[in-house]
Design an enzyme around this catalytic site. Structure first.
Site, short mmCIF file in Angstrom:
data_model
loop_
_atom_site.label_atom_id
_atom_site.label_comp_id
_atom_site.label_asym_id
_atom_site.label_seq_id
_atom_site.Cartn_x
_atom_site.Cartn_y
_atom_site.Cartn_z
N HIS A 145 0.51 -1.03 -0.38
CA HIS A 145 0.19 0.22 -0.11
C HIS A 145 1.02 1.20 0.02
O HIS A 145 0.21 2.39 -0.87
CB HIS A 145 -1.05 -0.32 1.37
CG HIS A 145 -1.92 1.15 1.81
ND1 HIS A 145 -3.06 1.27 0.35
CD2 HIS A 145 -1.65 2.47 1.76
CE1 HIS A 145 -4.12 2.39 0.81
NE2 HIS A 145 -3.17 2.91 1.78
N GLU A 146 1.66 1.62 0.46
CA GLU A 146 2.98 2.26 1.41
C GLU A 146 3.63 2.79 -0.09
O GLU A 146 3.54 3.70 -0.39
CB GLU A 146 3.60 2.10 2.15
CG GLU A 146 2.86 2.47 3.41
CD GLU A 146 2.07 3.19 3.89
OE1 GLU A 146 2.06 4.85 3.37
OE2 GLU A 146 0.80 3.51 4.53
N HIS A 193 1.84 4.06 -3.28
CA HIS A 193 1.99 5.82 -3.31
C HIS A 193 2.90 6.34 -3.24
O HIS A 193 3.27 6.51 -4.31
CB HIS A 193 1.33 6.05 -2.12
CG HIS A 193 0.28 6.04 -1.48
ND1 HIS A 193 -1.12 7.08 -1.52
CD2 HIS A 193 -0.03 5.48 0.54
CE1 HIS A 193 -2.11 6.59 -0.97
NE2 HIS A 193 -1.26 4.98 0.12
N ASP A 245 -6.88 8.51 2.68
CA ASP A 245 -6.66 8.25 1.65
C ASP A 245 -8.20 8.76 0.89
O ASP A 245 -8.17 9.81 0.36
CB ASP A 245 -5.93 7.41 0.95
CG ASP A 245 -4.53 6.60 1.36
OD1 ASP A 245 -3.95 7.72 1.98
OD2 ASP A 245 -4.08 5.33 1.73
#
Length: 430
Positions: free
Chosen positions: A167-168, A171, A260
């Site tokens: 997930h990170e 980004h 988010d």
């Protein structure tokens, strides 16, 4: 100087309620009378501070009273540098400290944030047994101020940790591959006390006060890239049972993208309702800001049909940016896996380390805002037995025989001990 003048200076509405005798209104009336009654020769200047100027009574703001308004905005780069220099005067700084890079990294912080940052850096240096604050302390303190301290004791399963890592990295990788996105400073999957299981920190390269439509769309794509990475990596494809042999995609969605999605929706709504960047509504303002100096929220001031059409435009923008993020990650799937594997191993990496992986360089030889690389600190209470020190490590026990007074010979006795007992009154007199 009156701080929080909105507590006594709110608009008077006594006529509506018929009384007009509440204590706050009487205080305001007395203040207005005193402001007009000051002797001009005494040179008295009255200052009031508030972050809610829209609720002040009109009589307070007329000429001759509080008629000059000064907006104290967030400091720019030079202001943050000067503020850091003020707060570090009484603190021992190491030779590697570069306050200019700290000021560059703390874009958006106010003076109170910078004071808190310096204090946290000093506490960290003392905890680690140093007598001076170094660059790493200041950078770690900045992350403590914005995200809270690390929660090392939180137990996360390997599957959850893998989802958070992808997930990170989603980004960060999308931000690195876009032209108008802000550069990434740090990626971590260590939980923090303000509720984040991990975060990606973006720091601007320069001061910016205006954002173009392309930059806002790049930020939207970055917000939605975390969920897109989860879908790309963890969605499973199964073959339908029975007569049909169609493939069924089982979506693996988690609640980690809630913040988010909230920020992306707010930004997309601003594009439509406030910034005039939607072709359907042209330059029509659909809402008005309520609290400019607090949270900046605004209310929609349009017809219900227009409100519904604006919602449809917001959904279209979010869906388009989600597709862009998904397609960008599909094109860079190999890099996504490499960076996620490195993040799972290190748990916290810098943006420079990620860029080194993208460019094929060694991530161990990069700069991080002038900070020297620290060895991994051991936990405060380690669980491995070989690291625990004995509680009596620094206590030295010496065994020596001590003779009792009865065993001492006359030669060993001191002259005072050898003298006969005297009268108690004589001893008291002596």
């Amino acid at each position: 100087f009156i701080d929080g003048i909105d507590t006594i200076g709110k608009s008077r509405d006594g006529g509506r309620f018929g009384g007009g005798n509440d204590e706050r209104e009487q205080t305001l009336n007395q203040l207005l009378a005193e402001l007009d009654g000051f002797d001009p020769g005494k040179g008295i200047i009255v200052l009031g501070a508030t972050n809610r100027p829209e609720v002040l009574d009109k009589a307070l703001l007329r000429p001759g009273r509080f008629d000059r308004r000064i907006t104290v905005d967030r400091p720019n780069l030079a202001g943050r540098l000067a503020t850091l220099q003020v707060h570090t005067r009484s603190i021992h700084l190491a030779e590697d400290v570069n306050l200019e890079k700290i000021a560059q990294a703390t874009a958006g912080c106010v003076g109170a944030d910078l004071a808190n940052l310096v204090n946290e850096a000093a506490l960290r240096a003392v905890r680690l047994g140093r007598s001076a604050v170094n660059q790493n302390d200041l950078l770690a303190a900045f992350e403590t101020v914005i995200a809270g301290s690390e929660k090392k004791g939180t137990v996360i399963t390997d599957e959850e940790k893998r989802i958070i890592a992808y997930h990170e990295v989603g980004h960060a990788l999308v931000a690195a591959k876009q032209k108008n996105a802000q550069p990434v400073s740090k990626i971590t999957i260590v939980p923090h006390t303000q509720g984040a299981l991990g975060y990606t920190l973006h720091l601007p390269e320069e001061e910016k006060f205006l954002n173009t439509k392309a930059e806002l769309h790049a930020m939207l794509v970055g917000f939605l890239a975390g969920r897109a990475a989860e879908e790309l990596v963890f969605d499973t494809v199964t073959t339908g049972a029975g007569r049909s042999s169609e493939e069924v995609v089982c979506h693996t969605m988690t609640s980690g993208a809630a913040n988010d999605i909230e920020r992306a929706t707010e930004m997309a709504r601003n594009l439509v309702a406030r910034f005039g960047m939607c072709e359907e509504f042209d330059m029509m303002a659909l809402g008005s800001v309520q609290n400019q100096y607090l949270d900046g929220t605004y209310s929609m001031s349009c017809a219900q049909e227009t409100y519904a059409a604006a919602d449809r435009a917001v959904i279209a923008i979010i869906r388009q940016c989600h597709e862009v993020a998904r397609r960008m990650l599909e094109e860079n799937r190999e890099l996504l896996d490499k960076i996620a594997a490195y993040l799972l191993k290190k748990e916290t990496i810098t943006g420079q380390e990620m860029m080194a992986i993208i460019e094929g360089r060694d991530p161990e030889t990069v700069d991080n805002y002038g900070a020297t690389r620290e060895e991994k600190q051991p936990l405060f209470r380690p669980s491995s037995p070989e690291v625990i020190e004995a509680p009596a490590k620094h206590i030295h026990i010496v065994s020596e025989p001590v003779p009792s007074p009865e065993e001492q010979t006359p030669e060993e006795q001191t002259p005072e001990e050898a003298q006969p007992d005297r009268d108690p009154e004589e001893n008291e007199h002596k």
